[in-house]
Design a protein around this motif. Structure first.
Motif, PDB file in Angstrom:
ATOM      1  N   GLU A 152       0.754  -1.253  -0.121  1.00  0.00           N
ATOM      2  CA  GLU A 152      -0.126   0.043   0.009  1.00  0.00           C
ATOM      3  C   GLU A 152       0.971   1.299   0.078  1.00  0.00           C
ATOM      4  N   GLY A 164      -8.751  -2.813   6.045  1.00  0.00           N
ATOM      5  CA  GLY A 164      -9.753  -1.770   5.643  1.00  0.00           C
ATOM      6  C   GLY A 164     -10.459  -1.814   4.302  1.00  0.00           C
ATOM      7  N   TYR A 165     -10.087  -2.842   3.624  1.00  0.00           N
ATOM      8  CA  TYR A 165     -10.775  -3.323   2.223  1.00  0.00           C
ATOM      9  C   TYR A 165     -12.265  -3.695   2.364  1.00  0.00           C
ATOM     10  N   THR A 166     -13.127  -3.114   1.247  1.00  0.00           N
ATOM     11  CA  THR A 166     -14.419  -3.679   1.352  1.00  0.00           C
ATOM     12  C   THR A 166     -14.879  -4.019   0.212  1.00  0.00           C
ATOM     13  N   LYS A 212      -9.828  -0.410  -1.367  1.00  0.00           N
ATOM     14  CA  LYS A 212      -9.365   0.477  -0.548  1.00  0.00           C
ATOM     15  C   LYS A 212      -8.898   1.578  -1.025  1.00  0.00           C
TER      16      LYS A 212
END
Length: 144
Positions: A74, A104-106, A130
């Motif tokens: 990231e 925090g990935y959706t 994300k």
């Protein structure tokens, strides 16, 4: 990378070959974070990063190494101008899903019956997203 990937994905899916890894790494858009124990392979095109694969050798799983490689991916993606990161994960890969959820990935999309297992069963692919707006850091932090 091929040896680590093969051991990490044994019984789960097809491992990538040395030829495949070499072809990817030859691109100036592709980068690797990590080492022989575990790595993240990604690429940045325009303002989007894609995590192509993340693998941790079985002897080093559950040690936080995957989380470290993902965070380094990231940071490097953000340094390369990415504003958002995407990845794809099998719906039934619960350890990976827990890692990405914790980072925090959706879910952004779903590909029905995308993965076909060795036993013939299928699993949906989840496309996760994300924002990298809060990322940054030192370009030397784990990039190979």
């Amino acid at each position: 990378m091929a040896a680590c990937h093969s051991s990490a994905f044994a019984g789960i899916g097809r491992a990538w070959s040395n030829v495949e890894f070499n072809a990817l790494v030859d691109s100036p858009l592709v980068f690797v974070t990590g080492d022989a124990r575990g790595f993240a392979l990604g690429r940045v095109i325009a303002d989007e990063a894609e995590l192509l694969t993340l693998a941790t050798a079985p002897a080093h799983q559950r040690s936080g190494l995957a989380r470290t490689c993902l965070a380094a991916f990231e940071r490097e993606a953000a340094l390369r101008g990415a504003r958002v990161a995407f990845l794809e994960v099998a719906e039934d890969n619960l350890p990976a899903r827990a890692l990405y959820d914790g980072a925090g990935y959706t879910e952004a999309a779903r590909r029905t019956a995308y993965y076909v297992r060795q036993n013939g069963e299928t699993s949906d692919a989840l496309v996760l997203r994300k924002s990298l707006a809060a990322q940054g850091g030192d370009a030397s932090s784990g990039v190979v």
